[in-house]
Design an enzyme around this catalytic site. Sequence first.
Site, PDB file in Angstrom:
ATOM      1  N   ARG A 162       0.838  -1.209   0.000  1.00 31.42           N
ATOM      2  CA  ARG A 162       0.000   0.000   0.000  1.00 31.42           C
ATOM      3  C   ARG A 162       0.874   1.260   0.000  1.00 31.42           C
ATOM      4  O   ARG A 162       0.586   2.237   0.678  1.00 31.42           O
ATOM      5  CB  ARG A 162      -0.917   0.040   1.228  1.00 31.42           C
ATOM      6  CG  ARG A 162      -1.951  -1.070   1.316  1.00 31.42           C
ATOM      7  CD  ARG A 162      -2.995  -0.919   0.230  1.00 31.42           C
ATOM      8  NE  ARG A 162      -4.137  -1.815   0.419  1.00 31.42           N
ATOM      9  CZ  ARG A 162      -4.177  -3.084   0.034  1.00 31.42           C
ATOM     10  NH1 ARG A 162      -3.134  -3.626  -0.585  1.00 31.42           N
ATOM     11  NH2 ARG A 162      -5.240  -3.809   0.224  1.00 31.42           N
ATOM     12  N   SER A 237     -10.701  -0.922   3.212  1.00 28.98           N
ATOM     13  CA  SER A 237      -9.947  -1.030   4.470  1.00 28.98           C
ATOM     14  C   SER A 237      -9.595   0.365   4.963  1.00 28.98           C
ATOM     15  O   SER A 237      -8.973   1.140   4.237  1.00 28.98           O
ATOM     16  CB  SER A 237      -8.640  -1.787   4.243  1.00 28.98           C
ATOM     17  OG  SER A 237      -8.889  -3.057   3.708  1.00 28.98           O
ATOM     18  N   GLU A 333      -5.168   3.661   6.343  1.00 26.75           N
ATOM     19  CA  GLU A 333      -4.793   3.391   4.956  1.00 26.75           C
ATOM     20  C   GLU A 333      -5.371   4.486   4.071  1.00 26.75           C
ATOM     21  O   GLU A 333      -4.799   4.829   3.041  1.00 26.75           O
ATOM     22  CB  GLU A 333      -5.366   2.033   4.560  1.00 26.75           C
ATOM     23  CG  GLU A 333      -4.724   1.429   3.348  1.00 26.75           C
ATOM     24  CD  GLU A 333      -5.723   1.041   2.305  1.00 26.75           C
ATOM     25  OE1 GLU A 333      -5.815   1.774   1.308  1.00 26.75           O
ATOM     26  OE2 GLU A 333      -6.383   0.013   2.467  1.00 26.75           O
TER      27      GLU A 333
HETATM   28  N1  EPU Z   1     -10.361 -10.876  10.293  1.00 27.81           N
HETATM   29  C1  EPU Z   1     -11.024 -10.919  11.488  1.00 27.81           C
HETATM   30  N2  EPU Z   1     -12.069 -10.058  11.680  1.00 27.81           N
HETATM   31  C2  EPU Z   1     -12.477  -9.191  10.731  1.00 27.81           C
HETATM   32  C3  EPU Z   1     -11.780  -9.143   9.507  1.00 27.81           C
HETATM   33  C4  EPU Z   1     -10.713  -9.995   9.314  1.00 27.81           C
HETATM   34  O1  EPU Z   1     -10.706 -11.714  12.375  1.00 27.81           O
HETATM   35  O2  EPU Z   1     -13.443  -8.483  10.985  1.00 27.81           O
HETATM   36  C5  EPU Z   1      -9.269 -11.837  10.030  1.00 27.81           C
HETATM   37  C6  EPU Z   1      -9.739 -12.930   9.070  1.00 27.81           C
HETATM   38  O3  EPU Z   1     -10.316 -13.991   9.749  1.00 27.81           O
HETATM   39  C7  EPU Z   1      -8.466 -13.351   8.393  1.00 27.81           C
HETATM   40  C8  EPU Z   1      -7.626 -12.099   8.413  1.00 27.81           C
HETATM   41  O4  EPU Z   1      -8.215 -11.210   9.353  1.00 27.81           O
HETATM   42  O5  EPU Z   1      -7.789 -14.326   9.158  1.00 27.81           O
HETATM   43  C9  EPU Z   1      -7.508 -11.469   7.044  1.00 27.81           C
HETATM   44  O6  EPU Z   1      -8.794 -11.025   6.590  1.00 27.81           O
HETATM   45  P1  EPU Z   1      -9.112 -10.764   5.041  1.00 27.81           P
HETATM   46  O7  EPU Z   1      -8.709 -11.947   4.256  1.00 27.81           O
HETATM   47  O8  EPU Z   1     -10.512 -10.293   4.948  1.00 27.81           O
HETATM   48  O9  EPU Z   1      -8.107  -9.635   4.595  1.00 27.81           O
HETATM   49  P2  EPU Z   1      -7.594  -8.300   5.317  1.00 27.81           P
HETATM   50  O10 EPU Z   1      -6.189  -8.505   5.731  1.00 27.81           O
HETATM   51  O11 EPU Z   1      -8.561  -7.906   6.362  1.00 27.81           O
HETATM   52  C10 EPU Z   1      -6.580  -7.268   3.124  1.00 27.81           C
HETATM   53  C11 EPU Z   1      -6.661  -5.979   2.371  1.00 27.81           C
HETATM   54  C12 EPU Z   1      -7.959  -5.902   1.567  1.00 27.81           C
HETATM   55  C13 EPU Z   1      -7.971  -7.057   0.595  1.00 27.81           C
HETATM   56  C14 EPU Z   1      -7.869  -8.390   1.398  1.00 27.81           C
HETATM   57  C15 EPU Z   1      -7.741  -9.599   0.517  1.00 27.81           C
HETATM   58  C16 EPU Z   1      -5.376  -4.376   3.659  1.00 27.81           C
HETATM   59  C17 EPU Z   1      -5.403  -3.184   4.554  1.00 27.81           C
HETATM   60  N3  EPU Z   1      -6.561  -4.865   3.275  1.00 27.81           N
HETATM   61  O12 EPU Z   1      -7.651  -7.276   4.093  1.00 27.81           O
HETATM   62  O13 EPU Z   1      -7.928  -4.682   0.820  1.00 27.81           O
HETATM   63  O14 EPU Z   1      -9.159  -7.069  -0.180  1.00 27.81           O
HETATM   64  O15 EPU Z   1      -6.674  -8.350   2.230  1.00 27.81           O
HETATM   65  O16 EPU Z   1      -6.478  -9.637  -0.055  1.00 27.81           O
HETATM   66  O17 EPU Z   1      -4.295  -4.859   3.320  1.00 27.81           O
HETATM   67  C18 EPU Z   1      -8.581  -2.392   0.756  1.00 27.81           C
HETATM   68  O18 EPU Z   1      -7.389  -2.122   0.734  1.00 27.81           O
HETATM   69  O19 EPU Z   1      -9.466  -1.502   0.749  1.00 27.81           O
HETATM   70  C19 EPU Z   1      -8.993  -3.796   0.857  1.00 27.81           C
HETATM   71  C20 EPU Z   1     -10.261  -4.159   0.976  1.00 27.81           C
END
Ligand code: EPU
Length: 337
Positions: A162, A237, A333
Amino acid sequence: MQLKKNKSLKEFNTFGIDVKARYFIEITSVDKLKEALTTYSREKLFILGGGSNMLLTQDIDALVLYINHKGIEVLSEDENHVILKVMAGENWHEFVTYCVENNYGGIENLSLIPGNVGSAPIQNIGAYGVELKDVFQSCSAIEIANQTKKEFSKEECRFGYRNSIFKNEVKSKYIITDVTLKLTKRDHVLSTSYGAIRENLANKKIEAPTIKDISEAVIAIRQSKLPDPKELGNSGSFFKNPVLDPDTFRAFRLNFPEAPFYEVSPTEFKVPAGWLIEHAGFKGKRFGNAGVHKNQALVLVNHGNATGNEIWQLALNIQKTVKEKFGIYIEPEVNVF
Ligand code: EPU
């Protein structure tokens, strides 16, 4: 070139925040952009693309240049690859759809990301194991100070998680006008390592997925977790996932062994901010018109007529609570103005 005054930006930011721009011009070509920069060289500028990664907390006392010039051009191609130049004002997802329909592979995992093509390099958009930098070749930009064009190679952009040169050394100095990408026409390199993608394909009994299958899987996953800004204002995010050094990570892990994490390198451990926010008790909670999404705690939402400041106060509250509970600082972010 039409200059508008006191224009509401509500329709121009995905949070749906109703602030006004002192002056506003829609840019429909690179020439118009140069003309606006020369004519209004003494005005303070505010560059607006898709408005999908910003939180507006006050009226914008500046000239808003709404970058909206469009076009997709095939620069070159052979049997294996195509090189496309895409104008900054193209909607990102519409561009992904065009690529999937033409069987151009490489960005199918980036389906349904809101925002425009011109903003994509600024934060090196990424999702489900793919980042823009994986297909990026170069981008052109206009230097605001002297209206000259500059080409940024991939190396010059210094992409990170990012992050890029446009958020650091040259922040607010250039306006990106087009982006050039190299995509595959056959032997696509599919990225299916993300658990939810594999599950989605397995449920549909797809063993040899096409890029269209991947795109459809990503769309289904995003629609199940992330709110549609047209229905519920949001900016994806709100925070970045924090990257911890080994000592901080060890201390965190000792207290919270159940927390998910991802080893970026032997010295960098990424912890999902969504997990931290959920376990700090915020998931699905509403505070006046601002709230935390019920399916993904990383996403802050506008339940109706929230002001940018209401959302920002919630963000600060979350940041403080996460720090107190886990000893971890989470950084926004989105860009806050
Ligand atoms: N999780 C929780 N609770 C929540 C959300 C997530 O426990 O409410 C845990 C999930 O269980 C999982 C982990 O967090 O173990 C990762 O969750 P997820 O796969 O949804 O991805 P993220 O790390 O929360 C990132 C990006 C997203 C992108 C997804 C998929 C960032 C800041 N965000 O989210 O990007 O779509 O991975 O690759 O890196 C964005 O930038 O706007 C965005 C949506």
